[in-house]
Enzyme design. Structure first.
Site, PDB file in Angstrom:
ATOM      1  CG  ASP A  60       3.856   4.918  -0.564  1.00  0.00           C
ATOM      2  OD1 ASP A  60       3.076   4.354   0.225  1.00  0.00           O
ATOM      3  OD2 ASP A  60       4.973   5.327  -0.223  1.00  0.00           O
ATOM      4  CG  HIS A 193      -5.117   4.638   4.900  1.00  0.00           C
ATOM      5  ND1 HIS A 193      -4.732   3.355   5.215  1.00  0.00           N
ATOM      6  CD2 HIS A 193      -4.674   4.863   3.636  1.00  0.00           C
ATOM      7  CE1 HIS A 193      -4.082   2.824   4.192  1.00  0.00           C
ATOM      8  NE2 HIS A 193      -4.035   3.708   3.220  1.00  0.00           N
TER       9      HIS A 193
END
Length: 226
Positions: A60, A193
């Site tokens: 996000d 990530h």
């Protein structure tokens, strides 16, 4: 947003889930500080659909002031480079540095002084977050409101309509989209990530950038100048 996306977007905007999401966002923007600015929420769709060759899926938007600009991992040129993007640049340099001439490496170092990834978008890299908005200082605050349904539809649409895409899926949220993609038609690259919390567990050394360019070259598509 680019004209080429309008048929798809107009179709999604008319669906009940998106109407509920829109109502939620209207209240959020009217009563709280939400990032990115409402005019930049769909900036990832500024790229011509017919020119998309690479999709990088983030989580996000950045939830701190002056950072979110509607492109995953990217920040305005004036903003400090976030830790995740610093790690992305480190992997690019480690992966592609040995393959470049010294002058190319120097140009890359100059580019990497800025966190603005607009030049990637201009080359056909779609920088898409899984969730497109967030409340200030509250990471993940807009999860579960409908954005995940929307981005699933985007991935499905890209998978069906575009040939020979590269999907870079970094982190759990992004990797959850992998089953949506035809792995025989497209190249799907997954890793942890690039966040400092996880980059050392497989993001560093993933060679995703050289693999991406090799795939594009094989299909007579322009390589990305990372």
């Amino acid at each position: 947003m680019h004209e080429s996306w309008k048929p798809f977007l107009n179709s999604e905007f008319a669906k009940p889930y998106f109407k509920e999401l829109s109502d939620f966002l209207k209240t959020e923007y009217d009563t709280k500080t939400i990032y990115p600015h409402k005019t930049r929420v769909f900036r990832a769709f500024k790229t011509d659909l017919n020119q998309v060759s690479v999709v990088i899926l983030g989580q996000d938007p950045y939830h701190t002031p002056g950072a979110a600009m509607g492109l995953a991992f990217s920040v305005p040129e004036s903003a400090p480079i976030p830790p995740s993007l610093i790690n992305i640049y480190k992997e690019i340099d480690a992966d592609l540095g040995p393959l470049r001439a010294e002058t190319e490496n120097q140009k890359a170092k100059e580019r990497h002084k800025s966190g603005d990834l607009s030049s990637w978008q201009e080359q056909g890299v779609m920088l898409l977050n899984n969730v497109l908005t967030v409340e200030a200082h509250r990471a993940g605050s807009h999860r579960g409101r409908g954005w995940e349904t929307f981005t699933t539809a985007v991935i499905n649409y890209l998978n069906e309509t575009r040939p020979h895409l590269v999907f870079l899926l970094w982190g759990r949220d992004a990797r959850s989209k992998a089953p949506l993609i035809n792995h025989e038609k497209h190249l799907v690259l997954e890793s942890p990530h690039p966040s400092p919390l996880s980059a050392h567990y497989g993001f560093f050394g993933n060679h995703h950038f050289s693999q991406t360019n090799n795939f594009l070259k094989t299909h007579n598509l322009p390589e990305i100048d990372w």
